[in-house]
Design an enzyme around this catalytic site. Structure first.
Site, PDB file in Angstrom:
ATOM      1  N   GLU A  86       0.825  -1.213   0.000  1.00 34.00           N
ATOM      2  CA  GLU A  86       0.000   0.000   0.000  1.00 34.00           C
ATOM      3  C   GLU A  86       0.860   1.264   0.000  1.00 34.00           C
ATOM      4  O   GLU A  86       1.729   1.423   0.864  1.00 34.00           O
ATOM      5  CB  GLU A  86      -0.912  -0.011   1.247  1.00 34.00           C
ATOM      6  CG  GLU A  86      -1.880   1.157   1.296  1.00 34.00           C
ATOM      7  CD  GLU A  86      -2.873   1.061   2.468  1.00 34.00           C
ATOM      8  OE1 GLU A  86      -3.221  -0.065   2.889  1.00 34.00           O
ATOM      9  OE2 GLU A  86      -3.285   2.132   2.949  1.00 34.00           O
ATOM     10  N   LYS A 264      -6.956  -0.662  11.942  1.00 34.23           N
ATOM     11  CA  LYS A 264      -6.366  -1.160  10.683  1.00 34.23           C
ATOM     12  C   LYS A 264      -5.174  -0.288  10.302  1.00 34.23           C
ATOM     13  O   LYS A 264      -4.137  -0.776   9.839  1.00 34.23           O
ATOM     14  CB  LYS A 264      -7.430  -1.162   9.579  1.00 34.23           C
ATOM     15  CG  LYS A 264      -7.007  -1.802   8.270  1.00 34.23           C
ATOM     16  CD  LYS A 264      -6.355  -0.863   7.284  1.00 34.23           C
ATOM     17  CE  LYS A 264      -6.046  -1.544   5.953  1.00 34.23           C
ATOM     18  NZ  LYS A 264      -5.300  -0.687   5.020  1.00 34.23           N
ATOM     19  N   ASP A 280       4.747 -14.035  11.996  1.00 33.15           N
ATOM     20  CA  ASP A 280       3.376 -14.519  11.828  1.00 33.15           C
ATOM     21  C   ASP A 280       2.435 -13.323  12.041  1.00 33.15           C
ATOM     22  O   ASP A 280       1.990 -13.041  13.149  1.00 33.15           O
ATOM     23  CB  ASP A 280       3.119 -15.630  12.874  1.00 33.15           C
ATOM     24  CG  ASP A 280       1.728 -16.219  12.741  1.00 33.15           C
ATOM     25  OD1 ASP A 280       0.877 -15.618  12.058  1.00 33.15           O
ATOM     26  OD2 ASP A 280       1.491 -17.275  13.351  1.00 33.15           O
ATOM     27  N   HIS A 378      -2.132  10.317  -0.970  1.00 33.66           N
ATOM     28  CA  HIS A 378      -2.143   9.218  -1.939  1.00 33.66           C
ATOM     29  C   HIS A 378      -1.967   9.771  -3.350  1.00 33.66           C
ATOM     30  O   HIS A 378      -1.223   9.232  -4.154  1.00 33.66           O
ATOM     31  CB  HIS A 378      -3.492   8.481  -1.897  1.00 33.66           C
ATOM     32  CG  HIS A 378      -3.597   7.497  -0.783  1.00 33.66           C
ATOM     33  ND1 HIS A 378      -2.758   6.424  -0.659  1.00 33.66           N
ATOM     34  CD2 HIS A 378      -4.467   7.410   0.256  1.00 33.66           C
ATOM     35  CE1 HIS A 378      -3.092   5.722   0.410  1.00 33.66           C
ATOM     36  NE2 HIS A 378      -4.112   6.312   0.986  1.00 33.66           N
TER      37      HIS A 378
END
Ligand code: MEV
Length: 424
Positions: A86, A264, A280, A378
């Site tokens: 991302e 998130k 992991d 972005h």
């Protein structure tokens, strides 16, 4: 050289060519020529090694590996490898780390690296008697567990304690034994699972019940990492921005719909570092989200507040089940290289840096959201990619990005026009 050797403060790192960035990293982390070559090898994993890691291998798949700069954690500068698909994540982490170091840097800490193994016990005829028997046999059970991993014990880890819980479930009441294991520098899943499996028959005898599951818990709430930073109000855009960030955090803390996105964003940072170190990351995600819901409501993993000087104070506390010995961290050559890049020799150090990255990442998202909105950054990055694709090089890149952003049409055809015009 852009900065002194031990410093992670590298201005304009993003503007440099890949070769220049690698040269800086190589200088700072004393990389060998082979290690430099590994970085450019397209993922660094041979089919042979891949075939030993999982089943049915048909190939490998690479992610971009970036270096977040400017991080200072507990007074020590760190380059932070991040593997992620991302855009904006590495840039945001680096920018917020810069603001944080303008204060006193990030203070981070860890609990002992204690994981929980669970043994589920069904059909216990007398729960009180079973608890008493297990409690009386605690010493022997811990000793038996530790016999399974003398290496861990030699390094100062091993089984520490046993706790018993009664759980009411759809399938009736069950007794659950928690085995607490200090995993030192290992993530510990193998050690903990082995110990639980060995204890199971003894536990059955002691409780006169039937053991079903014997497995680690990913709610690693005995293995927490914590990061805290103060960001000066001037650095973040003034007291109004501080207040707005606190309000944005309060929204997440009060509303699970927002908290899921907020957390998130934190995991964008933590998982990107985890991937670079071949950790992991599913275990980390599971632990983080379960911890976020620990008091019955899913909440923010961070807290943001304003101190008496009007500055912004952020804290992140999160389970951090990671290891640097054993597992893929040792088999994946790029993960080993990342240990060298970050200068990490203990799992707790890596955990502290990961929590710091999570905190910085959260601030990056909140700052953008309360100000220009998330798309602005972005789109700038997108514009940068487009002008480079359209042939811009060197100084022209920044000028072309400005012109393209100003045009309000961030598309490839416009990028081509802009670059052509600026090249004259
Ligand atoms: C995007 O990957 C992450 C954010 O949505 C996090 C947030 O909203 O806090 C920007």
């Amino acid at each position: 050289m852009a900065s002194e050797k031990g410093s992670s403060r590298i201005s304009g790192f993003y503007r440099k060519s890949i070769e220049e960035r690698v040269a800086i990293a190589a200088e700072k982390a004393d990389l060998t020529a082979e290690e430099v070559e590994l970085l450019g090898s397209g993922g660094g994993l041979t089919l042979d090694v891949a075939d030993r890691m999982i089943e049915n291998v048909v190939g490998t798949m690479a992610y971009p590996l970036g270096l977040a700069v400017n991080f200072r954690v507990n007074g020590r500068d760190r380059l932070v490898p991040m593997a992620i698909e991302e855009p904006s994540v590495v840039a945001a982490a680096s920018n917020m780390a810069r603001l944080m170091r303008e204060g006193d840097g990030i203070e981070a800490g860890c609990t002992d690296p204690v994981m929980i193994g669970q043994i589920q016990i069904l059909d216990v005829p007398d729960v009180g008697a079973a608890k008493k028997a297990v409690t009386e046999a605690k010493g022997e059970l811990i000793e038996l567990a530790n016999q399974q991993d003398p290496v861990l014990v030699r390094f100062g880890g091993g089984a520490r304690d046993i706790q018993l819980r009664e759980v009411d479930s759809e399938a009736g009441k069950m007794l659950v034994l928690h085995l607490l294991v200090d995993c030192r520098d290992a993530m510990g899943a193998n050690a903990v699972n082995t110990m639980c499996e060995v204890l199971a028959p003894v536990v059955e005898k002691l409780t006169e019940g039937r053991v079903l599951l014997r497995i680690i818990s990913n709610l690693a709430d005995n293995r927490l990492a914590r990061a805290e930073a103060v960001v000066k109000k001037e650095a973040i855009g003034g007291e109004q921005v501080v207040d707005d960030i606190v309000s944005a955090w309060a929204f997440a803390d009060a509303d699970p719909y927002r908290a899921a996105t907020h957390n998130k964003g934190i995991m964008n940072g933590i998982v990107a570092v985890a991937l670079a170190f071949a950790q992991d990351h599913r275990a980390l995600e599971a632990g983080a989200h379960a911890y976020a819901a620990r008091d019955g409501r899913y909440r923010s993993l961070t807290t943001w507040s304003k101190n008496e000087d009007g500055d912004l104070v952020g804290v992140l506390e999160v389970p951090m089940a990671i290891g640097i010995v054993g597992g893929a961290t040792r088999t994946h050559p790029v993960a080993r290289l990342c240990l060298k890049l970050m200068g990490v020799s203990k799992a707790t150090e890596l955990a502290e840096v990961m929590a710091s990255v999570g905190l910085a990442q959260n601030l990056g998202a909140l700052r953008a959201l309360v100000q220009e909105g998330i798309q602005h950054g972005h789109m700038r990055l997108h514009a940068r990619n487009l002008v480079v694709m359209a042939g811009a090089e060197g100084d022209l890149v920044d000028r072309a990005v400005e012109a393209l952003v100003e045009s309000g049409e961030i598309r490839f055809d416009r990028a081509q026009e802009v670059v052509k015009r600026l090249k004259g």
